[in-house]
Scaffold this motif. Structure first.
Motif, short mmCIF file in Angstrom:
data_model
loop_
_atom_site.label_atom_id
_atom_site.label_comp_id
_atom_site.label_asym_id
_atom_site.label_seq_id
_atom_site.Cartn_x
_atom_site.Cartn_y
_atom_site.Cartn_z
N SER A 283 -5.90 0.32 -0.38
CA SER A 283 -4.38 0.68 -1.06
C SER A 283 -4.04 2.77 -0.74
O SER A 283 -2.82 2.41 -0.12
N VAL A 284 -4.95 3.31 -0.87
CA VAL A 284 -4.35 4.30 -0.48
C VAL A 284 -4.33 4.97 0.89
O VAL A 284 -4.28 6.44 0.81
N TYR B 144 0.67 -1.53 0.34
CA TYR B 144 0.08 0.23 0.10
C TYR B 144 0.89 1.13 -0.23
O TYR B 144 2.29 1.11 0.43
N PHE B 145 0.24 2.61 -0.42
CA PHE B 145 1.10 3.65 -0.35
C PHE B 145 1.32 3.48 1.20
O PHE B 145 0.69 3.24 2.43
N PHE B 146 3.08 4.51 0.95
CA PHE B 146 3.24 4.63 1.64
C PHE B 146 4.19 4.11 3.50
O PHE B 146 4.14 4.39 4.45
N ALA C 186 -5.02 15.94 1.06
CA ALA C 186 -4.17 16.84 0.18
C ALA C 186 -2.91 16.13 -1.12
O ALA C 186 -3.77 16.43 -2.19
N TYR C 187 -2.34 14.79 -0.42
CA TYR C 187 -1.94 14.19 -2.06
C TYR C 187 -3.22 13.97 -2.92
O TYR C 187 -2.57 12.67 -4.09
N LEU C 188 -3.79 12.60 -2.12
CA LEU C 188 -4.41 12.15 -2.63
C LEU C 188 -5.74 12.60 -4.01
O LEU C 188 -5.32 12.06 -5.00
#
Length: 289
Positions: free
Chosen positions: A170-171, A85-87, A177-179
């Motif tokens: 996943s996000v 997943y992200f980060f 803000a990034y999304l």
């Protein structure tokens, strides 16, 4: 009650499992112990049924001797596990932008590109996380060109990474803000990543234990190889470590997963403890290890 097998169409015996395990290890460096027996049997039976082979023996003979077939790659895709997943383990990305990158660029000739390699790619969450971190959290991005490479032995996940569609799970770790900035939400609830980010990553199929596959990666500044070596045995781990060592520029860094330790694999690298993370470094000529 009688224990059931994944299917009644084909049965994988103990001897079949051992033959297949040895063959798959030679081809990929991935070792399956007995605890993975059910998983391996299930995936093998699925491939036997998909190809229309009568039984394991017929399937295995074709797998080994039909050189023009893509079946080995289909099998590799079925046997590899991709969960990310992200980060994920973001403290290493923090270390990248706070410490590793600045140290790397100090050693580089003026105008030389920063090169980062993410392996395994899986479905792209890691290389895209790296790209977002660079754009949002590394001031040096305004002064240095960066190349991001990402590789996997599984061609199906590489294709998924290049499609760039992700579930809400996943996000989930991304700041809102990034999304909003880098993703577009689709009607089906998935999130499509910016095509600019997709084009910023060079994806390729690589077997990390194959020297021919790794040869194109040279003068890399940072390698992220997280939670891959746990699937290798000691011999394959050492081989992968040697290939990554050769790929790194002197002074370059290697990031492993939180449960992995290079000290138990190879003495080639020096451990470096930064405020955010423990990483491994290729010594510069003349440095003491």
């Amino acid at each position: 009650m009688k224990a059931t097998h994944p299917t009644d169409v084909a049965v994988i015996t103990e001897g079949d499992f051992l033959k297949f395990r040895e063959y798959f290890y030679r081809k990929t460096g991935i070792h399956f112990d007995e605890s993975k027996r059910y998983f391996v049997d299930k995936r093998l039976v699925e491939r036997i049924e998909t190809t229309g082979a009568a039984d394991f023996r017929t399937y295995f003979m074709a797998l080994r001797f039909d050189r023009g077939s893509d079946e080995l790659q289909h099998l590799v895709n079925a046997m590899t596990v991709n969960e990310t997943y992200f980060f994920r383990e973001a403290y290493q990305f923090d270390c990248m932008v706070h410490n590793m990158l600045d140290e790397c660029v100090k050693r580089k000739p003026s105008g030389d590109r920063v090169r980062i390699w993410s392996v395994p790619s899986s479905t792209g969450e890691e290389p895209y996380s790296i790209a977002i971190y660079l754009l949002e959290r590394w001031p040096g991005i305004d002064f240095h060109d960066v190349e991001i490479f990402s590789s996997d032995i599984d061609t199906a996940v590489l294709a998924a990474a290049q499609r760039g569609a992700y579930s809400a799970r996943s996000v989930a770790n991304l700041p809102a803000a990034y999304l909003e900035k880098y993703f577009a939400k689709r009607k089906d609830g998935t999130y499509a990543i910016s095509r600019d980010l997709v084009s910023a990553v060079d994806f390729s199929r690589v077997n990390l234990t194959d020297p021919a596959d790794c040869r194109r990666f040279r003068d890399i500044d940072i390698i992220f190889c997280r939670n891959l070596l746990i699937y290798f045995d000691d011999v394959s781990r050492r081989l992968a470590a040697e290939h990554m060592f050769e790929s790194l520029r002197p002074g370059g860094f290697l990031c492993l997963g939180h449960s992995e330790s290079m000290s138990r694999i190879s003495s080639l690298f020096s451990a470096r403890r930064f405020p955010d993370a423990l990483v491994y470094q290729k010594p510069v000529s003349g440095d003491k290890k």
